[in-house]
Design an enzyme around this catalytic site. Structure first.
Site, PDB file in Angstrom:
ATOM      1  N   SER A 143      39.002 112.905  20.225  1.00  0.00           N
ATOM      2  CA  SER A 143      39.686 112.911  18.772  1.00  0.00           C
ATOM      3  C   SER A 143      38.584 112.186  18.060  1.00  0.00           C
ATOM      4  CB  SER A 143      40.900 112.374  18.550  1.00  0.00           C
ATOM      5  OG  SER A 143      42.113 113.038  19.262  1.00  0.00           O
ATOM      6  N   LYS A 159      45.446 102.019  18.627  1.00  0.00           N
ATOM      7  CA  LYS A 159      44.681 103.052  17.958  1.00  0.00           C
ATOM      8  C   LYS A 159      44.918 102.962  16.479  1.00  0.00           C
ATOM      9  CE  LYS A 159      43.493 106.810  21.178  1.00  0.00           C
ATOM     10  NZ  LYS A 159      43.778 108.028  21.935  1.00  0.00           N
ATOM     11  N   HIS A 188      43.132 119.077  23.799  1.00  0.00           N
ATOM     12  CA  HIS A 188      44.490 119.052  23.921  1.00  0.00           C
ATOM     13  C   HIS A 188      45.040 120.410  24.003  1.00  0.00           C
ATOM     14  CE1 HIS A 188      43.974 115.355  21.577  1.00  0.00           C
ATOM     15  NE2 HIS A 188      44.468 114.811  22.591  1.00  0.00           N
TER      16      HIS A 188
HETATM   17  N1  COA Z   1      42.897 115.096  28.319  1.00  0.00           N
HETATM   18  C1  COA Z   1      43.066 113.673  28.112  1.00  0.00           C
HETATM   19  N2  COA Z   1      42.601 113.198  27.102  1.00  0.00           N
HETATM   20  C2  COA Z   1      41.891 114.089  26.059  1.00  0.00           C
HETATM   21  C3  COA Z   1      41.574 115.513  26.648  1.00  0.00           C
HETATM   22  C4  COA Z   1      42.314 115.940  27.656  1.00  0.00           C
HETATM   23  N3  COA Z   1      42.138 117.227  28.161  1.00  0.00           N
HETATM   24  N4  COA Z   1      41.041 116.236  25.764  1.00  0.00           N
HETATM   25  C5  COA Z   1      40.687 115.320  25.000  1.00  0.00           C
HETATM   26  N5  COA Z   1      41.256 114.050  25.136  1.00  0.00           N
HETATM   27  C6  COA Z   1      40.907 112.784  24.082  1.00  0.00           C
HETATM   28  C7  COA Z   1      41.820 112.587  23.117  1.00  0.00           C
HETATM   29  O1  COA Z   1      41.095 113.506  22.038  1.00  0.00           O
HETATM   30  C8  COA Z   1      41.663 111.313  22.818  1.00  0.00           C
HETATM   31  O2  COA Z   1      40.551 110.900  22.108  1.00  0.00           O
HETATM   32  P1  COA Z   1      40.536 109.618  21.321  1.00  0.00           P
HETATM   33  O3  COA Z   1      40.670 108.477  22.497  1.00  0.00           O
HETATM   34  O4  COA Z   1      39.134 109.635  20.986  1.00  0.00           O
HETATM   35  O5  COA Z   1      41.487 109.217  20.450  1.00  0.00           O
HETATM   36  C9  COA Z   1      41.926 110.657  24.264  1.00  0.00           C
HETATM   37  O6  COA Z   1      41.521 111.674  24.971  1.00  0.00           O
HETATM   38  C10 COA Z   1      43.518 110.520  24.540  1.00  0.00           C
HETATM   39  O7  COA Z   1      44.417 110.861  23.386  1.00  0.00           O
HETATM   40  P2  COA Z   1      45.649 111.207  23.107  1.00  0.00           P
HETATM   41  O8  COA Z   1      45.801 112.543  24.207  1.00  0.00           O
HETATM   42  O9  COA Z   1      45.645 111.904  21.674  1.00  0.00           O
HETATM   43  O10 COA Z   1      46.802 110.146  23.358  1.00  0.00           O
HETATM   44  P3  COA Z   1      46.678 108.746  23.734  1.00  0.00           P
HETATM   45  O11 COA Z   1      45.935 108.517  25.081  1.00  0.00           O
HETATM   46  O12 COA Z   1      46.389 107.889  22.685  1.00  0.00           O
HETATM   47  O13 COA Z   1      48.328 108.729  24.003  1.00  0.00           O
HETATM   48  C11 COA Z   1      50.158 107.678  24.296  1.00  0.00           C
HETATM   49  C12 COA Z   1      48.875 107.525  24.382  1.00  0.00           C
HETATM   50  C13 COA Z   1      50.857 107.875  22.992  1.00  0.00           C
HETATM   51  C14 COA Z   1      51.103 108.992  25.286  1.00  0.00           C
HETATM   52  C15 COA Z   1      50.980 106.405  24.965  1.00  0.00           C
HETATM   53  O14 COA Z   1      50.405 105.403  24.107  1.00  0.00           O
HETATM   54  C16 COA Z   1      52.499 106.105  24.825  1.00  0.00           C
HETATM   55  O15 COA Z   1      53.078 106.792  25.731  1.00  0.00           O
HETATM   56  N6  COA Z   1      52.949 105.366  23.914  1.00  0.00           N
HETATM   57  C17 COA Z   1      54.355 105.285  23.736  1.00  0.00           C
HETATM   58  C18 COA Z   1      54.781 103.907  24.299  1.00  0.00           C
HETATM   59  C19 COA Z   1      54.929 104.177  25.749  1.00  0.00           C
HETATM   60  O16 COA Z   1      55.767 104.707  26.395  1.00  0.00           O
HETATM   61  N7  COA Z   1      53.689 103.504  26.586  1.00  0.00           N
HETATM   62  C20 COA Z   1      53.657 103.639  28.024  1.00  0.00           C
HETATM   63  C21 COA Z   1      54.513 102.806  28.607  1.00  0.00           C
HETATM   64  S1  COA Z   1      53.775 100.988  28.584  1.00  0.00           S
END
Ligand code: COA
Length: 163
Positions: A127, A40, A16
């Site tokens: 993560s 999650k 990140h």
């Molecule tokens: N790029 C991407 N992911 C990375 C990364 C990188 N360079 N390096 C590491 N990662 C990992 C993270 O560690 C994480 O690992 P995990 O799956 O083991 O937890 C995973 O990739 C991605 O997690 P993170 O970046 O923390 O975010 P997320 O994918 O959980 O986030 C939201 C998703 C919160 C952005 C999304 O659910 C959201 O927008 N929620 C609000 C509701 C909404 O608007 N939804 C969209 C419309 S339906």
């Protein structure tokens, strides 16, 4: 340009941080947004995640941290951010991001998504890997910023009897 980097950040990793540091060079202002991913189950409270991210980005003057519920595009509108930043490590991330960003585009086509490809040495970090490593007695110092590692150890070793 004001950009928003949303995620669960449970916890923030060096993967990140790579995205944050590079996005902070592209955007005038970058807001790291702790959002809710309903798929999650989180280990860290929102306050803990705010603390970890704030400490880790303190050297970046144009980066701030917020936490919110609801849709990411609604938060962007409230903050006046016109760009959404996400990182991509591999094809599996691409497929997921394609779905998410298409949904976001349908919800608000004035907000553009920009994807940064992860730096190769960091592309294996997640993560979940970090949490599993610490739960199994390992040290995550190579995978997370120092402040995150400190809070991670306190959290996991402080609750160790539960495992
Ligand atoms: N790029 C991407 N992911 C990375 C990364 C990188 N360079 N390096 C590491 N990662 C990992 C993270 O560690 C994480 O690992 P995990 O799956 O083991 O937890 C995973 O990739 C991605 O997690 P993170 O970046 O923390 O975010 P997320 O994918 O959980 O986030 C939201 C998703 C919160 C952005 C999304 O659910 C959201 O927008 N929620 C609000 C509701 C909404 O608007 N939804 C969209 C419309 S339906």
């Amino acid at each position: 340009m004001k950009a928003c980097y949303p995620g669960t950040f449970d916890p923030l990793t060096n993967g990140h941080m790579d995205i944050i540091e590079r996005a902070a060079k592209i955007a005038d202002e970058l807001i790291v947004a702790i959002m809710v991913n309903p798929d999650k189950k989180v280990l860290f409270s929102v306050l803990e995640r705010i603390e970890m991210i704030k400490e880790s980005v303190s050297h970046l003057s144009n980066v701030s941290v917020v936490a919110a519920e609801g849709l990411t595009v609604d938060l962007c509108r409230r903050l006046g951010a016109s760009v959404l930043i996400r990182g991509i490590r591999a094809v599996m991330d691409y497929e997921y991001e394609l779905q998410q960003s298409t949904a976001n585009m349908m919800l608000d086509d004035t907000i553009e998504s920009i994807f940064l490809i992860a730096t190769p040495e960091l592309s294996f970090i997640s993560s979940s890997v970090v949490k599993n490593l610490v739960l199994c007695g390992g040290d995550a110092e190579k995978f997370v910023p120092a402040s995150v590692n400190r809070i991670l150890k306190e959290k996991i070793h402080g609750n160790r009897s539960g495992f």
